[in-house]
Design an enzyme around this catalytic site. Structure first.
Site, PDB file in Angstrom:
ATOM      1  N   SER A  55      52.333  46.090  35.418  1.00 45.27           N
ATOM      2  CA  SER A  55      51.730  47.176  36.190  1.00 45.27           C
ATOM      3  C   SER A  55      51.612  46.795  37.655  1.00 45.27           C
ATOM      4  O   SER A  55      51.755  45.626  38.015  1.00 45.27           O
ATOM      5  CB  SER A  55      50.346  47.508  35.626  1.00 45.27           C
ATOM      6  N   LEU A  97      45.274  44.103  29.905  1.00 47.30           N
ATOM      7  CA  LEU A  97      44.750  42.740  29.844  1.00 47.30           C
ATOM      8  C   LEU A  97      45.882  41.783  29.488  1.00 47.30           C
ATOM      9  O   LEU A  97      46.697  42.079  28.614  1.00 47.30           O
ATOM     10  CB  LEU A  97      43.650  42.638  28.784  1.00 47.30           C
ATOM     11  N   ALA A 126      34.711  50.074  41.701  1.00 45.50           N
ATOM     12  CA  ALA A 126      33.768  49.108  41.132  1.00 45.50           C
ATOM     13  C   ALA A 126      34.188  48.674  39.734  1.00 45.50           C
ATOM     14  O   ALA A 126      33.366  48.517  38.838  1.00 45.50           O
ATOM     15  CB  ALA A 126      32.365  49.707  41.100  1.00 45.50           C
ATOM     16  N   CYS A 185      50.160  38.153  36.750  1.00 44.02           N
ATOM     17  CA  CYS A 185      49.028  37.344  36.310  1.00 44.02           C
ATOM     18  C   CYS A 185      49.053  35.946  36.911  1.00 44.02           C
ATOM     19  O   CYS A 185      48.100  35.506  37.544  1.00 44.02           O
ATOM     20  CB  CYS A 185      49.007  37.260  34.788  1.00 44.02           C
ATOM     21  N   HIS A 233      22.348  22.178  19.766  1.00 43.31           N
ATOM     22  CA  HIS A 233      21.239  22.304  20.721  1.00 43.31           C
ATOM     23  C   HIS A 233      21.257  21.115  21.676  1.00 43.31           C
ATOM     24  O   HIS A 233      21.429  19.985  21.239  1.00 43.31           O
ATOM     25  CB  HIS A 233      19.905  22.335  19.978  1.00 43.31           C
ATOM     26  N   GLY A 275      54.988  36.486  36.285  1.00 47.57           N
ATOM     27  CA  GLY A 275      54.560  37.844  36.610  1.00 47.57           C
ATOM     28  C   GLY A 275      53.340  37.912  37.502  1.00 47.57           C
ATOM     29  O   GLY A 275      52.946  36.930  38.142  1.00 47.57           O
ATOM     30  N   GLU A 291      32.290  53.582  44.790  1.00 43.79           N
ATOM     31  CA  GLU A 291      32.784  53.950  43.460  1.00 43.79           C
ATOM     32  C   GLU A 291      32.628  55.452  43.235  1.00 43.79           C
ATOM     33  O   GLU A 291      31.560  56.018  43.479  1.00 43.79           O
ATOM     34  CB  GLU A 291      32.027  53.177  42.375  1.00 43.79           C
TER      35      GLU A 291
END
Length: 469
Positions: free
Chosen positions: A147, A323, A183, A43, A448, A41, A205
């Site tokens: 989309s 997403l 933006a 992505c 650390h 697709g 924007e």
């Protein structure tokens, strides 16, 4: 009699291919309909994956030109080889889409090449580019068609000088002047790629801020960082038109969002990145009786079922954030529902990442949302300027911000601006998935020196106080 499947998925993007694989793993007989020559697709082919290849390459190019000397690495000024950078992008795409092809074969998933439409429940009609149509019989159908870019009225996209994200990923040379319309995540990511490679980037924007929907403090701070990198912003502004000149350049007409005097901006390329809209064209949803909502999205219930029994939908064609990982989770959930299990997605713990440099990562509620809801919350913040590993990496831009409930200490949202923010956000996603408290995170040992120590320090700041500030 035609072969009958338990499930036919229309679309092989992240939602479609993941759902198909999960359904096959659970014992269903699965087919996928895909109109493109390759799987994956938007992505994998023209979105997430190729853009990350260019983002990474352009970041290294900038580091070599600006940071290496500070680190004691003396080299001649780097020279951009854009064709090779594009070759790298193409290789990454080919590897990823080839991987999906392998997974389909491994899981015995049948692929039908062509445009899928739904004449009725239980049937999918596949129309190839050439040759006869094929009717596929199935017990269930999942619409996962994704989309497409939203265009501005009156602006003609040619994918050469006036481009969507698709054209912005295939430019043959670095534009001297790039104007980005919008933006949001896509505009800022692709704008930053070409800015690092030498473009003068101006972002227009309509709203009075960048990154609509993200935490407003994060957006303000992040805009300042991008401005220091040379990107210019025209907020509360709209593009009234794009005029192509005889020399191939563009004159872009920009005016205040509320109306006013028009400003002409010269550009070589204009990127239209004002958002995306569900792609349902050619599916025949009207004929099948599948209902859409007021925004043209497929309407589904809590189990992704549409208004028609046996037809489901996931991903960008339904409500929610557009997403890839949201679509993947929905693909898994709907497969589990069809297999008789309890598929579920926790929409309160879906992370969002802007893959710029520094990155911006977010999960859960923003301050704006908590204020609007009247929630009594507290804030824990820690800057990367106080993180030892960040100093060593020349990555001191940004901060970690955690929002927690005053009474229960439960983490309600988290926002990170910084190097590798997209990787660091996930311990906060996990914490929120299990309804964890800030104290749980503050008492968890972090190695650390790591950038992730800043996450723990922000959690400590919600209690008795951070140690290193």
């Amino acid at each position: 009699m035609a072969d009958q499947f338990d499930l036919v998925v229309i679309g092989s993007g992240p939602g479609g291919y993941v759902g198909a694989i999960r359904a096959a793993q659970l014992g269903l007989k699965v087919a996928v309909v895909e109109k493109w020559p390759t799987l994956g697709g938007t992505c994998l082919n023209i979105g997430c994956i190729p853009s990350k290849a260019l983002l990474h390459a352009s970041e290294l190019f900038e580091e070599a030109g600006h940071s290496f000397k500070t680190l004691g690495i003396d080299i001649p000024a780097p020279v951009l080889n854009l064709p090779q950078m594009m070759n790298h992008k193409a290789d990454v795409v080919a590897s990823n889409v080839g991987g999906v092809d392998y997974l389909f074969k491994k899981n015995k998933i049948t692929v039908f090449r062509g445009i899928g439409s739904i004449p009725a429940a239980g049937k999918v009609l596949v129309t190839p580019q050439s040759g006869p149509q094929t009717e596929v019989l199935t017990k269930n159908i999942v619409i996962a068609t994704g989309s497409v870019s939203t265009n501005l009225p009156g602006i003609e996209i040619d994918e050469k000088t006036v481009v969507t994200s698709t054209g912005a990923l295939t430019l043959g040379k670095v534009p001297a002047r790039l104007l980005v319309i919008g933006a949001g995540v896509i505009g800022l990511e692709l704008g930053s790629v070409w800015a690092r490679l030498g473009s003068q980037v101006t972002v227009v924007e309509y709203l009075d801020r960048i990154l609509p929907g993200m935490d407003s403090e994060v957006a303000r701070q992040f805009q300042r960082m991008l401005q220091k990198q040379g990107m210019e912003f025209k907020l509360s502004s709209k593009v009234a038109g794009v005029d192509k000149q005889e020399d191939g350049s563009l004159k872009v007409r920009v005016e205040p969002a509320k109306g006013g005097e028009v400003e002409l901006i010269d550009a070589d390329v204009a990127l239209v990145a004002i958002g995306r809209k569900p792609f349902t064209e050619g599916l025949g949803l009207d004929l099948a009786g599948v209902a859409l909502d007021e925004r043209g999205r497929v309407h589904v219930d809590g189990h992704y079922k549409t208004s028609v029994d046996g037809i489901y939908a996931i991903g960008d064609v339904i409500a929610g954030p557009m997403l890839a990982h949201k679509a993947e989770d929905e693909g898994i959930a709907v497969a589990e529902v069809l297999a008789g299990q309890a598929g579920h997605v926790n929409y309160a713990a879906i992370p969002s990442v802007v893959y710029t440099n520094p990155e911006v990562a977010s999960v859960g509620k923003t301050e704006d949302e908590l204020k609007a809801a009247g929630v009594n919350y507290k804030i824990g913040k820690f800057p990367f300027t106080a993180n030892g590993r960040a100093k060593a990496m020349l990555a001191t831009q940004g901060f970690v911000k955690i929002l927690a409930d005053v009474e229960t200490d439960r983490v309600l949202g988290a926002h990170i601006v910084g190097k590798n923010a997209g990787e660091m956000i996930h311990e906060l996603v996990t914490l929120m998935e299990f309804s964890g408290a800030a104290e749980d995170l503050a008492r968890t040992t972090h190695a650390h020196p790591t950038l992730s120590e800043a996450v723990r320090e922000a959690a400590l700041a919600l209690g008795d106080g951070a140690i290193h500030i």
